[in-house]
Design a protein around this motif. Structure first.
Motif, PDB file in Angstrom:
ATOM      1  N   THR A 351       1.108  -1.099   0.023  1.00  0.00           N
ATOM      2  CA  THR A 351       0.117   0.002   0.024  1.00  0.00           C
ATOM      3  C   THR A 351       0.760   1.072   0.096  1.00  0.00           C
ATOM      4  O   THR A 351       1.594   1.580   0.806  1.00  0.00           O
ATOM      5  CB  THR A 351      -1.140   0.062   1.018  1.00  0.00           C
ATOM      6  N   VAL A 352       0.757   1.890  -1.096  1.00  0.00           N
ATOM      7  CA  VAL A 352       1.629   3.129  -1.278  1.00  0.00           C
ATOM      8  C   VAL A 352       0.840   4.385  -1.330  1.00  0.00           C
ATOM      9  O   VAL A 352      -0.169   4.569  -1.901  1.00  0.00           O
ATOM     10  CB  VAL A 352       2.748   2.835  -2.523  1.00  0.00           C
ATOM     11  N   CYS A 353       1.897   5.452  -1.606  1.00  0.00           N
ATOM     12  CA  CYS A 353       1.168   6.657  -1.684  1.00  0.00           C
ATOM     13  C   CYS A 353       1.168   7.269  -3.181  1.00  0.00           C
ATOM     14  O   CYS A 353       2.619   7.008  -3.741  1.00  0.00           O
ATOM     15  CB  CYS A 353       1.654   7.865  -0.811  1.00  0.00           C
ATOM     16  N   GLU A 354       0.604   7.933  -3.617  1.00  0.00           N
ATOM     17  CA  GLU A 354       0.777   8.734  -5.013  1.00  0.00           C
ATOM     18  C   GLU A 354       1.806   9.496  -5.140  1.00  0.00           C
ATOM     19  O   GLU A 354       2.165  10.351  -4.200  1.00  0.00           O
ATOM     20  CB  GLU A 354      -0.728   9.384  -5.667  1.00  0.00           C
ATOM     21  N   ASN A 355       2.630   9.437  -6.231  1.00  0.00           N
ATOM     22  CA  ASN A 355       3.879  10.472  -6.162  1.00  0.00           C
ATOM     23  C   ASN A 355       5.034  10.028  -5.324  1.00  0.00           C
ATOM     24  O   ASN A 355       6.084  10.624  -5.386  1.00  0.00           O
ATOM     25  CB  ASN A 355       3.273  11.820  -6.054  1.00  0.00           C
ATOM     26  N   SER A 356       4.914   8.848  -4.627  1.00  0.00           N
ATOM     27  CA  SER A 356       5.928   8.594  -3.712  1.00  0.00           C
ATOM     28  C   SER A 356       7.017   7.801  -4.637  1.00  0.00           C
ATOM     29  O   SER A 356       6.714   6.973  -5.765  1.00  0.00           O
ATOM     30  CB  SER A 356       5.373   7.834  -2.466  1.00  0.00           C
ATOM     31  N   SER A 357       8.180   7.650  -3.974  1.00  0.00           N
ATOM     32  CA  SER A 357       9.070   6.785  -4.777  1.00  0.00           C
ATOM     33  C   SER A 357       9.330   5.388  -3.830  1.00  0.00           C
ATOM     34  O   SER A 357       9.414   5.430  -2.602  1.00  0.00           O
ATOM     35  CB  SER A 357      10.440   7.505  -4.550  1.00  0.00           C
ATOM     36  N   GLN A 358       9.170   4.223  -4.534  1.00  0.00           N
ATOM     37  CA  GLN A 358       9.093   3.101  -3.815  1.00  0.00           C
ATOM     38  C   GLN A 358      10.114   2.325  -4.496  1.00  0.00           C
ATOM     39  O   GLN A 358      10.316   2.236  -5.768  1.00  0.00           O
ATOM     40  CB  GLN A 358       7.572   2.214  -3.949  1.00  0.00           C
ATOM     41  N   THR A 359      10.613   1.034  -3.803  1.00  0.00           N
ATOM     42  CA  THR A 359      11.993   0.403  -4.444  1.00  0.00           C
ATOM     43  C   THR A 359      11.044  -1.046  -4.219  1.00  0.00           C
ATOM     44  O   THR A 359      10.825  -1.402  -2.884  1.00  0.00           O
ATOM     45  CB  THR A 359      13.218   0.421  -3.490  1.00  0.00           C
ATOM     46  N   TYR A 360      11.215  -1.717  -5.224  1.00  0.00           N
ATOM     47  CA  TYR A 360      10.908  -3.384  -4.804  1.00  0.00           C
ATOM     48  C   TYR A 360      12.055  -3.920  -5.446  1.00  0.00           C
ATOM     49  O   TYR A 360      12.827  -3.719  -6.428  1.00  0.00           O
ATOM     50  CB  TYR A 360       9.614  -3.619  -5.918  1.00  0.00           C
ATOM     51  N   SER A 361      12.261  -5.223  -4.676  1.00  0.00           N
ATOM     52  CA  SER A 361      13.703  -6.016  -5.061  1.00  0.00           C
ATOM     53  C   SER A 361      13.069  -7.655  -4.812  1.00  0.00           C
ATOM     54  O   SER A 361      12.269  -7.846  -4.308  1.00  0.00           O
ATOM     55  CB  SER A 361      14.693  -5.766  -4.379  1.00  0.00           C
ATOM     56  N   ILE A 362      13.893  -8.387  -5.563  1.00  0.00           N
ATOM     57  CA  ILE A 362      14.209  -9.856  -5.324  1.00  0.00           C
ATOM     58  C   ILE A 362      15.474 -10.316  -4.980  1.00  0.00           C
ATOM     59  O   ILE A 362      16.487  -9.516  -5.278  1.00  0.00           O
ATOM     60  CB  ILE A 362      13.458 -10.500  -6.589  1.00  0.00           C
ATOM     61  N   PRO A 363      15.613 -11.519  -4.297  1.00  0.00           N
ATOM     62  CA  PRO A 363      17.032 -11.658  -4.198  1.00  0.00           C
ATOM     63  C   PRO A 363      17.532 -12.120  -5.722  1.00  0.00           C
ATOM     64  O   PRO A 363      16.918 -12.542  -6.393  1.00  0.00           O
ATOM     65  CB  PRO A 363      16.655 -12.996  -3.409  1.00  0.00           C
ATOM     66  N   ALA A 364      18.952 -12.088  -5.695  1.00  0.00           N
ATOM     67  CA  ALA A 364      19.730 -12.278  -6.865  1.00  0.00           C
ATOM     68  C   ALA A 364      19.293 -13.934  -7.246  1.00  0.00           C
ATOM     69  O   ALA A 364      19.451 -14.595  -6.517  1.00  0.00           O
ATOM     70  CB  ALA A 364      21.195 -11.974  -6.764  1.00  0.00           C
ATOM     71  N   VAL A 365      19.156 -13.866  -8.761  1.00  0.00           N
ATOM     72  CA  VAL A 365      18.566 -15.353  -9.072  1.00  0.00           C
ATOM     73  C   VAL A 365      20.010 -15.915  -9.640  1.00  0.00           C
ATOM     74  O   VAL A 365      20.578 -15.225 -10.591  1.00  0.00           O
ATOM     75  CB  VAL A 365      17.383 -15.285 -10.082  1.00  0.00           C
ATOM     76  N   THR A 366      20.151 -17.041  -9.471  1.00  0.00           N
ATOM     77  CA  THR A 366      21.306 -17.785  -9.869  1.00  0.00           C
ATOM     78  C   THR A 366      21.316 -18.128 -11.467  1.00  0.00           C
ATOM     79  O   THR A 366      20.290 -18.115 -11.999  1.00  0.00           O
ATOM     80  CB  THR A 366      21.329 -19.560  -9.391  1.00  0.00           C
ATOM     81  N   ASN A 367      22.448 -17.514 -11.964  1.00  0.00           N
ATOM     82  CA  ASN A 367      22.948 -17.736 -13.480  1.00  0.00           C
ATOM     83  C   ASN A 367      21.918 -16.585 -14.367  1.00  0.00           C
ATOM     84  O   ASN A 367      22.203 -16.561 -15.596  1.00  0.00           O
ATOM     85  CB  ASN A 367      22.378 -18.901 -14.049  1.00  0.00           C
ATOM     86  N   ALA A 368      21.332 -15.770 -13.679  1.00  0.00           N
ATOM     87  CA  ALA A 368      20.493 -14.519 -14.225  1.00  0.00           C
ATOM     88  C   ALA A 368      21.595 -13.482 -14.681  1.00  0.00           C
ATOM     89  O   ALA A 368      22.222 -13.173 -14.087  1.00  0.00           O
ATOM     90  CB  ALA A 368      19.348 -13.976 -13.355  1.00  0.00           C
ATOM     91  N   SER A 369      21.388 -12.982 -15.956  1.00  0.00           N
ATOM     92  CA  SER A 369      22.229 -11.770 -16.250  1.00  0.00           C
ATOM     93  C   SER A 369      21.388 -10.755 -16.320  1.00  0.00           C
ATOM     94  O   SER A 369      22.291  -9.529 -16.590  1.00  0.00           O
ATOM     95  CB  SER A 369      22.880 -12.221 -17.886  1.00  0.00           C
ATOM     96  N   SER A 370      19.951 -10.583 -16.556  1.00  0.00           N
ATOM     97  CA  SER A 370      19.449  -9.521 -16.456  1.00  0.00           C
ATOM     98  C   SER A 370      18.007  -9.692 -16.040  1.00  0.00           C
ATOM     99  O   SER A 370      17.417 -10.884 -15.789  1.00  0.00           O
ATOM    100  CB  SER A 370      19.277  -8.745 -17.861  1.00  0.00           C
ATOM    101  N   TYR A 371      17.068  -8.714 -15.717  1.00  0.00           N
ATOM    102  CA  TYR A 371      15.862  -8.632 -15.245  1.00  0.00           C
ATOM    103  C   TYR A 371      14.911  -7.796 -15.821  1.00  0.00           C
ATOM    104  O   TYR A 371      15.416  -6.814 -16.353  1.00  0.00           O
ATOM    105  CB  TYR A 371      15.598  -8.442 -13.674  1.00  0.00           C
ATOM    106  N   VAL A 372      13.749  -8.274 -16.134  1.00  0.00           N
ATOM    107  CA  VAL A 372      12.585  -7.364 -16.789  1.00  0.00           C
ATOM    108  C   VAL A 372      11.541  -7.319 -15.768  1.00  0.00           C
ATOM    109  O   VAL A 372      10.840  -8.247 -15.326  1.00  0.00           O
ATOM    110  CB  VAL A 372      12.115  -8.327 -18.063  1.00  0.00           C
ATOM    111  N   TRP A 373      11.439  -5.827 -15.517  1.00  0.00           N
ATOM    112  CA  TRP A 373      10.355  -5.507 -14.594  1.00  0.00           C
ATOM    113  C   TRP A 373       9.216  -4.821 -15.419  1.00  0.00           C
ATOM    114  O   TRP A 373       9.566  -4.227 -16.407  1.00  0.00           O
ATOM    115  CB  TRP A 373      10.839  -4.483 -13.658  1.00  0.00           C
ATOM    116  N   SER A 374       7.928  -5.123 -14.777  1.00  0.00           N
ATOM    117  CA  SER A 374       6.772  -4.521 -15.430  1.00  0.00           C
ATOM    118  C   SER A 374       6.323  -3.730 -14.084  1.00  0.00           C
ATOM    119  O   SER A 374       6.107  -4.144 -13.051  1.00  0.00           O
ATOM    120  CB  SER A 374       5.903  -5.437 -15.925  1.00  0.00           C
TER     121      SER A 374
END
Length: 665
Positions: A351-374
């Motif tokens: 639950t977040v506020c409009e116009n705020s800055s939020q950070t989302y993350s996951i633990p690093a994935v084995t063998n992953a070279s990049s991530y695609v966020w939506s």
């Protein structure tokens, strides 16, 4: 062993040998079958085999050596014998060149250059491709020359002198020519309009061809490739021959180990693989030259950095000395492709506020070279790492992420995020906007609920007390005016402030009593005098002053600017004179009096009566005959001009006579 000599001599000797070997294939620069005398060389003089002893062809001989590396071939004076190309190449200069006179310069496939100076006539032009034996010019005596001769030089890449002052070898003698000897040319007529041998597009490291690991197999060739001179030379593993022909490929490491395979080449194609981290000297990592000439070769290179670019140098060993029947090959780069692991849960506020800055993350994935966020519609932010910082839009939605590498991608991981707005301004504040009485009172103020608000922030005037975080507050006032305000609040912030200005009015409830007259001290109000004994209002007593008719307790009700207050009860006694009998009912007030006295008579017969005021000496000071109307009489008499003292009020008729005492103050 085909590279034993180079390994023993070491890198410096190898490099010198390679440079010297570029001179192989040169033929003497004049007509086949003709012998010319070497009249002059440079300093130091060349070493090696010698030619045939003979005399000079002209008077051009006997000069001291040049101060640089050059060879003068003495040609007959006045006979313009053809000057021929010692080897195929491209004309880069054809014209006057100062002390050189009329000069022709040719750049060869190894980027070295040959100079032909002091010509009489030039037959070629810049850019022209010439074969070995092409007639470049007629020899002559132009420029800084003292007789007909062919001035010849061999220079390094770019036309600069060789740092080690080397001379070329010529095919005719298999040697470096020496002064005062004759040499017979075998340089036959060659084409002056031939087509150059075009090097492959990936002839140089700087134009390396891209190859994708686990991608397509590429076809290649070393046909017309240039040699391994300069920074592209294999310096780390002694794997150069005197005439290697090399081409370059590059790939991006997708794993720490990659295998390079050469295949589909001729049985006499002696292929070598070298891996480099760059194109400059000292960037060699390793090279692989198998024993013999297998039908294909594969080499696995380990400890590579994922994401870095590496260069593959493919060359065919000793190409000119033992050219293969076909210069073509196929090359492929492979690696074991690990799939990325699974994604754990996405971390971040739901639950977040409009116009705020939020950070989302996951633990690093084995063998992953990049991530695609939506992100949800209206949000902004991008990232190819395991975390993303997003600017929140007006509405919530789904946040998703995929981990990937060149081998594949994970299943999508998602979370739903809601957006909370800052609360709207509260409704109008309900409660009294005016304080009356001037003392401590308890007032209640409230607003309607606000959508999305989790608490309310109340502010009270200075001197008031009370607190609340709900829609209602009970405040204890100190009778002073001020502003009551409230804001709605939640995790996203506070609404605009809603205010109510509260005024304060303190009515003066004091009553002044003088001469039997009561006066309310509060001015410009509405007044209602009451009898405290009955709490009933006195009919007609609505002025600021009030003269009670009888003794008793009296108060005044004040109303001003919406405030209503009641004074304390004031006792009144000895206000006047009262008398009751069967033929007279008297009320005279006030008594004592300072100014006038009001007399009310009731129960009179309808006959003439006399009223007199007599002082203590018996003098009548006021006299009045009256005729009652409806058995009553009422009149005020002015005693203000009379001296202070005791007076007698005498009322008489044919039927009675009464005397009463009146005190004048």
């Amino acid at each position: 062993m085909k590279k034993t000599t180079q390994y023993i001599i070491g890198f410096l000797i190898i490099q010198l040998f390679v440079l010297d070997a570029f001179g192989q294939g040169f033929k003497l620069p004049w007509n086949s079958g003709t012998s010319y005398y070497v009249s002059r060389t440079g300093s130091p003089a060349p070493t090696g085999g010698v030619g045939t002893s003979c005399g000079p062809n002209s008077a051009y001989n006997g000069f001291n050596p040049h101060g640089y590396i050059a060879i003068d071939f003495d040609s007959p004076n006045g006979v313009y014998d053809p000057v021929r190309a010692v080897k195929a190449g491209t004309v880069v200069h054809a014209g006057w060149a100062g002390g050189y006179g009329k000069l022709v310069r040719i750049r060869h496939s190894d980027n070295t250059q040959t100079y032909y100076a002091h010509n009489e006539t030039i037959y070629v032009s810049v850019g022209q491709y010439v074969e070995q034996g092409c007639r470049l010019a007629d020899g002559g005596n132009t420029g800084n020359s003292f007789g007909d001769h062919i001035h010849f030089e061999w220079r390094d890449v770019g036309g600069v002198a060789f740092a080690d002052k080397r001379y070329p070898n010529f095919i005719e003698c298999g040697c470096k020519v020496k002064p005062r000897y004759c040499y017979r040319s075998t340089n036959s007529v060659g084409s002056c309009s031939g087509s150059p041998c075009t090097p492959p597009s990936n002839d140089e490291c700087s134009s390396a061809r891209t190859i994708t690991s686990n991608g397509s197999t590429l076809s290649g060739t070393v046909s017309c490739a240039s040699g391994s001179f300069g920074p592209n030379q294999c310096t780390g593993c002694n794997c150069s021959s005197n005439d290697d022909l090399d081409v370059y490929y590059k790939f991006t490491a997708q794993a720490s180990s990659h295998t390079i395979t050469l295949s589909n080449y001729a049985s006499n194609f002696d292929g070598v693989i070298e891996l480099r981290s760059g194109c400059t000297t000292g960037t060699n990592i390793s090279c692989y030259d198998p024993v013999g000439v297998p039908s294909s070769i594969s080499k696995t290179f380990n400890n590579l950095t994922i994401g870095s670019t590496y260069y593959i140098r493919v060359y065919e060993w000793n190409n000119i000395a033992s050219p293969p029947s076909s210069p073509t090959f196929k090359i492929k780069v492979t690696h074991t492709c690990p799939q990325p692991g699974s994604i754990a849960n996405i971390s971040g506020d739901l639950t977040v506020c409009e116009n705020s800055s939020q950070t989302y993350s996951i633990p690093a994935v084995t063998n992953a070279s990049s991530y695609v966020w939506s992100l949800p519609s209206g949000w902004t932010g991008s990232s190819s790492s395991s975390s993303i910082t997003a600017n929140v839009g007006a509405t919530g939605g789904e946040i998703s992420v995929i981990a990937k590498n060149n081998c594949g991608s994970t299943a999508m991981k998602t979370i739903m995020v809601g957006v909370t707005d800052i609360p709207q301004i509260p409704s109008v504040i309900s409660g009294s906007d005016k304080l009356c009485g001037g003392g401590n009172t308890t007032e209640t103020y409230s607003v309607s609920p606000v959508s999305g608000a989790t608490s309310f922030i109340w502010n009270l005037p200075s001197g008031w007390s009370g607190s609340s975080n709900t829609t209602l507050i009970s405040a204890t006032t100190d009778g002073t005016a001020g502003t009551v305000s409230v804001k709605a609040s939640n995790i996203c912030g506070e609404s605009p402030t809603r205010s109510l200005n509260v005024s304060a009015l303190s009515l003066n409830r004091n009553i002044s009593a003088s001469g039997g007259i009561l006066t309310a001290d509060e001015n410009n109000a509405q007044y209602q005098w009451i009898n405290c004994a009955t709490s009933h209002p006195i009919n007609g007593a609505i002025q600021q002053t009030f003269s009670p008719a009888v003794d008793g307790d009296y108060a005044v009700v004040l109303e001003k600017q919406g405030c209503i207050d009641t004074s304390a009860c004031i006792p009144v006694s000895s206000l006047g004179l009262t008398y009751f009998n069967e033929d007279l009912q008297l009320l005279a007030y006030p008594n004592p009096t300072r100014n006038s006295i009001h007399i009310t008579l009731n129960g009179l017969r309808n006959e003439k009566h006399t009223i007199q005021f007599v002082n203590a000496t018996g003098q009548v000071v006021i006299s009045k005959e009256i005729q009652p109307s409806n058995h009553s009489f009422e009149k005020s008499f002015d005693m203000g001009r009379l001296p202070t003292g005791l007076y007698f009020l005498k009322i008489s008729s044919p039927r009675f006579r009464h005397t009463f005492k009146i005190e004048k103050l």
